[in-house]
Design a protein around this motif. Structure first.
Motif, PDB file in Angstrom:
ATOM      1  N   ASP A  98      -2.440  -0.773   0.935  1.00 34.97           N
ATOM      2  CA  ASP A  98      -2.974   0.297   1.829  1.00 34.97           C
ATOM      3  C   ASP A  98      -4.037  -0.158   2.674  1.00 34.97           C
ATOM      4  O   ASP A  98      -4.185  -0.033   3.870  1.00 34.97           O
ATOM      5  CB  ASP A  98      -3.403   1.406   1.109  1.00 34.97           C
ATOM      6  CG  ASP A  98      -2.132   2.255   0.533  1.00 34.97           C
ATOM      7  OD1 ASP A  98      -1.198   2.272   0.979  1.00 34.97           O
ATOM      8  OD2 ASP A  98      -2.387   3.261  -0.171  1.00 34.97           O
ATOM      9  N   GLU A 125      -4.506  -0.836   6.675  1.00 35.42           N
ATOM     10  CA  GLU A 125      -5.826  -0.234   7.389  1.00 35.42           C
ATOM     11  C   GLU A 125      -6.666  -1.478   8.260  1.00 35.42           C
ATOM     12  O   GLU A 125      -7.445  -0.973   8.756  1.00 35.42           O
ATOM     13  CB  GLU A 125      -6.436   0.590   6.622  1.00 35.42           C
ATOM     14  CG  GLU A 125      -5.870   1.941   6.064  1.00 35.42           C
ATOM     15  CD  GLU A 125      -6.654   2.525   4.825  1.00 35.42           C
ATOM     16  OE1 GLU A 125      -7.619   2.057   4.472  1.00 35.42           O
ATOM     17  OE2 GLU A 125      -6.017   3.545   4.417  1.00 35.42           O
ATOM     18  N   MET A 141       4.181   5.987  16.314  1.00 32.05           N
ATOM     19  CA  MET A 141       2.872   6.318  15.977  1.00 32.05           C
ATOM     20  C   MET A 141       2.054   6.798  16.942  1.00 32.05           C
ATOM     21  O   MET A 141       1.305   7.692  16.740  1.00 32.05           O
ATOM     22  CB  MET A 141       2.325   5.083  15.484  1.00 32.05           C
ATOM     23  CG  MET A 141       3.104   4.331  14.433  1.00 32.05           C
ATOM     24  SD  MET A 141       2.633   2.624  13.982  1.00 32.05           S
ATOM     25  CE  MET A 141       0.811   2.821  13.658  1.00 32.05           C
ATOM     26  N   ARG A 160       0.993   6.813  10.253  1.00 35.82           N
ATOM     27  CA  ARG A 160       0.701   5.446   9.668  1.00 35.82           C
ATOM     28  C   ARG A 160       1.653   4.534   9.742  1.00 35.82           C
ATOM     29  O   ARG A 160       2.877   4.934   9.985  1.00 35.82           O
ATOM     30  CB  ARG A 160      -0.095   5.453   8.369  1.00 35.82           C
ATOM     31  CG  ARG A 160      -1.405   6.236   8.108  1.00 35.82           C
ATOM     32  CD  ARG A 160      -1.626   6.238   6.654  1.00 35.82           C
ATOM     33  NE  ARG A 160      -2.854   7.187   6.196  1.00 35.82           N
ATOM     34  CZ  ARG A 160      -2.980   8.323   6.416  1.00 35.82           C
ATOM     35  NH1 ARG A 160      -1.895   8.934   6.224  1.00 35.82           N
ATOM     36  NH2 ARG A 160      -3.989   8.985   5.989  1.00 35.82           N
ATOM     37  N   SER A 187       3.040   2.619   7.464  1.00 40.93           N
ATOM     38  CA  SER A 187       3.947   2.829   6.476  1.00 40.93           C
ATOM     39  C   SER A 187       4.902   4.056   6.447  1.00 40.93           C
ATOM     40  O   SER A 187       5.974   4.141   5.991  1.00 40.93           O
ATOM     41  CB  SER A 187       3.187   2.828   5.000  1.00 40.93           C
ATOM     42  OG  SER A 187       2.230   3.581   5.094  1.00 40.93           O
ATOM     43  N   GLU A 188       3.965   5.027   7.046  1.00 32.87           N
ATOM     44  CA  GLU A 188       4.760   6.437   7.362  1.00 32.87           C
ATOM     45  C   GLU A 188       5.879   6.351   8.446  1.00 32.87           C
ATOM     46  O   GLU A 188       6.925   6.899   8.338  1.00 32.87           O
ATOM     47  CB  GLU A 188       3.682   7.478   7.467  1.00 32.87           C
ATOM     48  CG  GLU A 188       2.927   7.648   6.428  1.00 32.87           C
ATOM     49  CD  GLU A 188       1.549   8.584   6.825  1.00 32.87           C
ATOM     50  OE1 GLU A 188       0.948   9.167   5.847  1.00 32.87           O
ATOM     51  OE2 GLU A 188       1.315   8.996   7.962  1.00 32.87           O
ATOM     52  N   THR A 240       6.442   7.569   2.787  1.00 26.71           N
ATOM     53  CA  THR A 240       5.823   6.349   3.170  1.00 26.71           C
ATOM     54  C   THR A 240       6.311   5.451   2.219  1.00 26.71           C
ATOM     55  O   THR A 240       7.086   5.302   1.219  1.00 26.71           O
ATOM     56  CB  THR A 240       4.221   6.449   2.937  1.00 26.71           C
ATOM     57  OG1 THR A 240       3.720   5.469   3.501  1.00 26.71           O
ATOM     58  CG2 THR A 240       3.970   6.818   1.314  1.00 26.71           C
ATOM     59  N   LYS A 258       1.045   9.574   2.789  1.00 31.76           N
ATOM     60  CA  LYS A 258      -0.186   9.363   1.924  1.00 31.76           C
ATOM     61  C   LYS A 258      -0.859  10.356   1.589  1.00 31.76           C
ATOM     62  O   LYS A 258      -1.822  10.402   0.715  1.00 31.76           O
ATOM     63  CB  LYS A 258      -0.846   8.250   2.773  1.00 31.76           C
ATOM     64  CG  LYS A 258      -0.275   6.766   2.713  1.00 31.76           C
ATOM     65  CD  LYS A 258      -0.968   5.784   3.451  1.00 31.76           C
ATOM     66  CE  LYS A 258      -2.407   5.204   2.958  1.00 31.76           C
ATOM     67  NZ  LYS A 258      -3.232   4.401   3.676  1.00 31.76           N
ATOM     68  N   SER A 289      -0.659  14.811   6.166  1.00 30.22           N
ATOM     69  CA  SER A 289       0.373  14.071   6.895  1.00 30.22           C
ATOM     70  C   SER A 289       1.670  14.430   7.150  1.00 30.22           C
ATOM     71  O   SER A 289       2.395  14.220   7.940  1.00 30.22           O
ATOM     72  CB  SER A 289       0.108  12.441   6.324  1.00 30.22           C
ATOM     73  OG  SER A 289      -0.859  11.949   6.421  1.00 30.22           O
ATOM     74  N   HIS A 323       2.301  -5.212  10.179  1.00 24.42           N
ATOM     75  CA  HIS A 323       0.903  -5.359  10.849  1.00 24.42           C
ATOM     76  C   HIS A 323       0.578  -6.597  11.095  1.00 24.42           C
ATOM     77  O   HIS A 323      -0.264  -6.614  11.964  1.00 24.42           O
ATOM     78  CB  HIS A 323       0.089  -4.833   9.400  1.00 24.42           C
ATOM     79  CG  HIS A 323      -1.403  -4.663   9.762  1.00 24.42           C
ATOM     80  ND1 HIS A 323      -2.347  -5.658   9.347  1.00 24.42           N
ATOM     81  CD2 HIS A 323      -2.006  -3.703  10.264  1.00 24.42           C
ATOM     82  CE1 HIS A 323      -3.582  -5.272   9.962  1.00 24.42           C
ATOM     83  NE2 HIS A 323      -3.527  -4.108  10.327  1.00 24.42           N
TER      84      HIS A 323
END
Length: 348
Positions: free
Chosen positions: A100, A104, A244, A250, A252-253, A276, A292, A296, A341
């Protein structure tokens, strides 16, 4: 402190004094319940249940609920301790917390060092020393002790070393290859990570329409100019970023969105963020059936550019993937948020 060694001997010889008053609990009922627990009185369970201190459910549900509560505390700037009963669960929680933080952008996923539990640590991670060692001194000349929390500021690319700052004194300590394993340090450990890492937080603001347009144009140009190497090149970063931008999800979502979450037939097309992507030990990547945070899980009306992108994805997916996700990997499996990412950072 355990009653071993000389303390145990003094107790057995009747040379100790026992405390008669309990001070460490906020509520009076907690004091009585703790004494019942010590005496093996099952009535203590009723006390805790009456005061809503007991939660129950399946193993995965309880681990997930505990983690989300811990994460909420940390994000709110509170001190929070998460305790697990076995090393496997500790490892799972560590991996999730680190993943996580990587998503971020708080942990460097590219330059890491191997730790004693098989995980890796990079800049931004928190590790904990597991034993006293007088052969390892910090910049103040003090040796490291069991339980010392270290914030990693650099991971050696070649020698596998870690450079970290002590939470208690701010002194610098270097753990060379093998020492981290020897001390059994734990990545971003949620069990002992009781304080937020001090950082200079930038003001969060929404992108303007002009900035969104520039971002999408830049990504489109990056994808066109990038030399797509490898057997399975990445060609849809802009598509994921579009969803997004449209939803605020996010990474992952967004990668966990399934076609059943998408409604393109309504007058106003929508998408619902329902899950997620998480990593589970011995299982790999899977979809957790909730995002998460509770806030959300929402349904979003889609702008035109997102609708066009989803229609294009629908047409382009000639074969259904086992997870029914909108953005599968090139081989039809779940996409790793960490890998995405890294691509996103490269594109930026």
């Amino acid at each position: 402190m355990d009653a071993g060694g000389v303390l145990g001997w003094l107790d057995r010889q009747g040379k100790t004094t026992r405390l008669s008053t309990i001070w460490r609990f906020e509520h009076a009922w907690e004091r009585e319940a703790s004494l019942k627990l010590r005496a093996g009185d099952f009535g203590a369970i009723t006390d805790y249940e009456q005061h809503q201190r007991i939660r129950h459910g399946s193993y995965l549900d309880m681990v997930d609920q505990a983690y989300l509560n811990w994460q909420s505390d940390i994000q709110a700037g509170r001190s929070s301790i998460l305790i697990a009963a076995d090393n496997d669960t500790v490892g799972m929680l560590n991996e999730r917390a680190q993943a996580d933080r990587m998503i971020e952008g708080l942990v460097d996923a590219e330059q890491t060092a191997l730790l004693g539990d098989g995980l890796r640590a990079g800049r931004g991670d928190t590790v904990i020393v597991r034993r006293n060692d007088r052969t390892v001194a910090d910049s103040n000349g003090d040796f490291i002790r069991n339980g010392t929390l270290l914030d990693v500021v650099q991971a050696g690319r070649r020698d596998g070393s870690l450079v970290a700052l002590r939470r208690d004194t701010g002194a610098t300590v270097t753990l060379h290859r093998g020492l981290a394993a020897r001390h059994g340090a734990l990545d971003g450990n949620p069990l002992r990570d009781v304080a937020t890492i001090p950082t200079n937080h930038k003001e969060v603001r929404a992108l303007t329409v002009t900035e969104v347009g520039a971002l999408r144009a830049g990504l489109r140009q990056w994808e066109a100019e990038k030399k797509q190497a490898g057997r399975y090149p990445t060609v849809d970063i802009l598509d994921v970023i579009d969803i997004m931008l449209a939803t605020g999800a996010r990474i992952s979502e967004a990668l966990a969105i399934r076609w059943k979450d998408v409604d393109l037939k309504s007058e106003k097309p929508t998408v619902t963020v329902n899950g997620t992507i998480v990593y589970m030990p011995k299982q790999g990547l899977t979809i957790q059936d909730h995002p998460k945070s509770a806030n959300s899980r929402q349904r979003y009306f889609l702008p035109t550019f997102a609708v066009e992108m989803l229609l294009r994805q629908q047409i382009g997916q000639l074969e259904a993937n086992p997870w029914d996700v909108v953005f599968p990997s090139a081989v039809g499996s779940l996409r790793d948020p960490n890998n995405f990412h890294r691509e996103w950072r490269s594109a930026r």
